[in-house]
Design a protein around this motif. Structure first.
Motif, mmCIF file in Angstrom:
data_model
loop_
_atom_site.group_PDB
_atom_site.id
_atom_site.type_symbol
_atom_site.label_atom_id
_atom_site.label_comp_id
_atom_site.label_asym_id
_atom_site.label_seq_id
_atom_site.Cartn_x
_atom_site.Cartn_y
_atom_site.Cartn_z
ATOM 1 N N PHE A 32 0.861 -1.276 -0.179
ATOM 2 C CA PHE A 32 0.446 -0.373 0.442
ATOM 3 C C PHE A 32 0.915 1.990 0.007
ATOM 4 O O PHE A 32 1.494 1.379 0.848
ATOM 5 C CB PHE A 32 -0.903 0.082 1.649
ATOM 6 N N PHE A 33 0.910 1.861 -0.825
ATOM 7 C CA PHE A 33 1.709 2.826 -1.165
ATOM 8 C C PHE A 33 0.958 4.317 -0.926
ATOM 9 O O PHE A 33 0.409 4.835 -1.190
ATOM 10 C CB PHE A 33 2.214 3.661 -3.353
ATOM 11 N N SER A 34 1.252 4.977 0.210
ATOM 12 C CA SER A 34 0.457 6.229 1.039
ATOM 13 C C SER A 34 1.954 6.865 1.601
ATOM 14 O O SER A 34 2.889 6.466 2.144
ATOM 15 C CB SER A 34 0.290 6.114 1.771
ATOM 16 N N SER A 35 1.834 8.258 2.219
ATOM 17 C CA SER A 35 1.853 9.250 3.053
ATOM 18 C C SER A 35 1.245 10.034 3.822
ATOM 19 O O SER A 35 0.032 10.242 3.174
ATOM 20 C CB SER A 35 3.572 10.005 2.508
ATOM 21 N N MET A 36 1.199 10.291 4.682
ATOM 22 C CA MET A 36 0.554 11.455 5.816
ATOM 23 C C MET A 36 1.345 12.209 6.227
ATOM 24 O O MET A 36 2.564 11.640 6.783
ATOM 25 C CB MET A 36 -0.220 10.136 6.743
ATOM 26 N N THR A 37 0.358 13.777 5.638
ATOM 27 C CA THR A 37 1.271 14.808 6.505
ATOM 28 C C THR A 37 0.357 15.384 7.243
ATOM 29 O O THR A 37 -0.616 15.438 6.906
ATOM 30 C CB THR A 37 1.701 15.715 5.380
ATOM 31 N N LYS A 38 0.609 15.862 8.513
ATOM 32 C CA LYS A 38 0.136 16.540 9.530
ATOM 33 C C LYS A 38 0.967 18.368 9.271
ATOM 34 O O LYS A 38 1.773 18.391 9.221
ATOM 35 C CB LYS A 38 -0.004 15.909 10.800
ATOM 36 N N VAL A 39 -0.476 19.386 9.515
ATOM 37 C CA VAL A 39 -0.145 20.388 9.324
ATOM 38 C C VAL A 39 -0.716 21.421 10.641
ATOM 39 O O VAL A 39 -1.667 20.657 10.829
ATOM 40 C CB VAL A 39 -0.144 21.357 8.003
ATOM 41 N N ASP A 40 0.035 21.486 11.117
ATOM 42 C CA ASP A 40 -0.607 22.812 12.388
ATOM 43 C C ASP A 40 0.573 23.957 12.258
ATOM 44 O O ASP A 40 1.241 24.326 12.188
ATOM 45 C CB ASP A 40 0.062 21.916 14.170
ATOM 46 N N TYR A 41 -1.538 24.699 12.489
ATOM 47 C CA TYR A 41 -0.568 25.900 12.880
ATOM 48 C C TYR A 41 -0.383 26.600 14.066
ATOM 49 O O TYR A 41 -1.209 26.729 15.058
ATOM 50 C CB TYR A 41 -1.478 27.157 12.459
ATOM 51 N N ILE A 42 1.010 26.533 14.158
ATOM 52 C CA ILE A 42 1.515 27.703 15.678
ATOM 53 C C ILE A 42 1.217 28.717 15.739
ATOM 54 O O ILE A 42 1.891 29.367 14.954
ATOM 55 C CB ILE A 42 2.516 26.845 16.206
ATOM 56 N N ASP A 43 -0.023 29.298 16.737
ATOM 57 C CA ASP A 43 -0.549 31.370 16.571
ATOM 58 C C ASP A 43 1.075 31.818 17.029
ATOM 59 O O ASP A 43 1.287 33.353 16.371
ATOM 60 C CB ASP A 43 -1.399 30.986 16.901
ATOM 61 N N GLY A 44 0.976 31.197 18.095
ATOM 62 C CA GLY A 44 2.043 32.166 19.016
ATOM 63 C C GLY A 44 4.008 32.722 17.917
ATOM 64 O O GLY A 44 4.274 33.706 18.003
ATOM 65 N N SER A 45 4.554 31.269 17.218
ATOM 66 C CA SER A 45 5.463 32.385 16.103
ATOM 67 C C SER A 45 4.987 32.200 14.784
ATOM 68 O O SER A 45 5.684 32.742 13.912
ATOM 69 C CB SER A 45 6.496 31.045 16.607
ATOM 70 N N LYS A 46 3.532 31.949 14.252
ATOM 71 C CA LYS A 46 3.327 31.712 12.862
ATOM 72 C C LYS A 46 3.357 31.142 12.157
ATOM 73 O O LYS A 46 4.317 31.982 11.063
ATOM 74 C CB LYS A 46 3.339 33.407 12.212
ATOM 75 N N THR A 47 3.448 30.265 13.041
ATOM 76 C CA THR A 47 4.556 28.735 11.922
ATOM 77 C C THR A 47 3.570 27.987 11.625
ATOM 78 O O THR A 47 3.019 27.216 12.435
ATOM 79 C CB THR A 47 5.667 28.554 12.824
ATOM 80 N N LEU A 48 3.922 26.856 10.658
ATOM 81 C CA LEU A 48 3.091 26.137 10.089
ATOM 82 C C LEU A 48 3.774 24.945 9.944
ATOM 83 O O LEU A 48 5.043 25.006 9.571
ATOM 84 C CB LEU A 48 2.810 25.936 8.509
ATOM 85 N N LYS A 49 3.881 24.081 11.086
ATOM 86 C CA LYS A 49 4.797 22.724 11.511
ATOM 87 C C LYS A 49 4.387 21.549 10.564
ATOM 88 O O LYS A 49 3.268 21.200 10.315
ATOM 89 C CB LYS A 49 5.300 22.751 12.989
ATOM 90 N N PHE A 50 5.036 20.878 10.275
ATOM 91 C CA PHE A 50 4.867 19.609 9.431
ATOM 92 C C PHE A 50 5.465 18.494 9.264
ATOM 93 O O PHE A 50 6.705 18.887 9.633
ATOM 94 C CB PHE A 50 5.291 20.149 8.124
ATOM 95 N N THR A 51 4.445 17.241 9.386
ATOM 96 C CA THR A 51 5.186 16.227 9.672
ATOM 97 C C THR A 51 5.067 15.159 9.056
ATOM 98 O O THR A 51 3.446 14.938 9.031
ATOM 99 C CB THR A 51 4.346 15.451 12.059
#
Length: 164
Positions: A32-51
């Motif tokens: 099964f070929f897949s990837s999963m990415t989680k994107v979280d917005y960190i309001d204090g640092s105005k940053t998008l964190k990707f995992t």
């Protein structure tokens, strides 16, 4: 009477054979070929964190390097930078690779983009493993100020956009 019994036994054997066949087929090794990415917005640092979570063998095959070698992380960084683009409110964002971790059959890749004060639209181009595996599916889950959005990517649908 014996003839009816033989007919019923043949039907039972036939049905049992079909059920056995499908049961055995369910245990076949299917990639099964897949990837999963989680994107979280960190309001204090105005940053998008990707995992991003990928299969170790799949990314290793795509970048043609053993995950146990010293150069693996550098190649993963280069690969992600070439296969993942983010646009916020129509503007391209620079992705900063923050690390990766091999954990058995899984590779975790971490990156971020800063200077994101507000999001009305987010467009992502995600071609991770699409050229290596024709049936690859990439999912991206975005959490932004209490709102959840999901994007999916595959060959022929490498770009997706959501609005908040």
């Amino acid at each position: 009477m014996i003839v009816n019994l033989l007919i019923k036994m043949k039907k039972l054997i036939y049905i049992s054979g079909i059920l056995t066949f499908f049961t055995l087929m369910s245990f076949m090794n299917v990639d099964f070929f897949s990837s999963m990415t989680k994107v979280d917005y960190i309001d204090g640092s105005k940053t998008l964190k990707f995992t991003t979570k990928m299969n170790t063998n799949h990314i290793s095959d795509a970048i043609k390097i053993n995950p146990n070698t010293a150069g693996f992380e550098a190649e993963v960084k280069k690969y992600v930078n070439n296969n993942f683009d983010v646009y916020v409110n129509g503007s391209p964002k620079t992705i900063t690779f923050t690390g990766s971790q091999v954990s058995g059959e899984t590779v975790w890749v971490y990156f971020e983009t800063s200077g994101v004060s507000d999001i009305s639209t987010m467009k992502i181009k995600n071609t991770i493993l699409l050229s290596a595996f024709p049936k690859q599916i990439n999912l991206v889950n975005i959490a932004y100020k209490g709102s959840q959005k999901t994007m999916n990517f595959q060959r022929g649908k490498e770009v997706n956009e959501v609005s908040f």
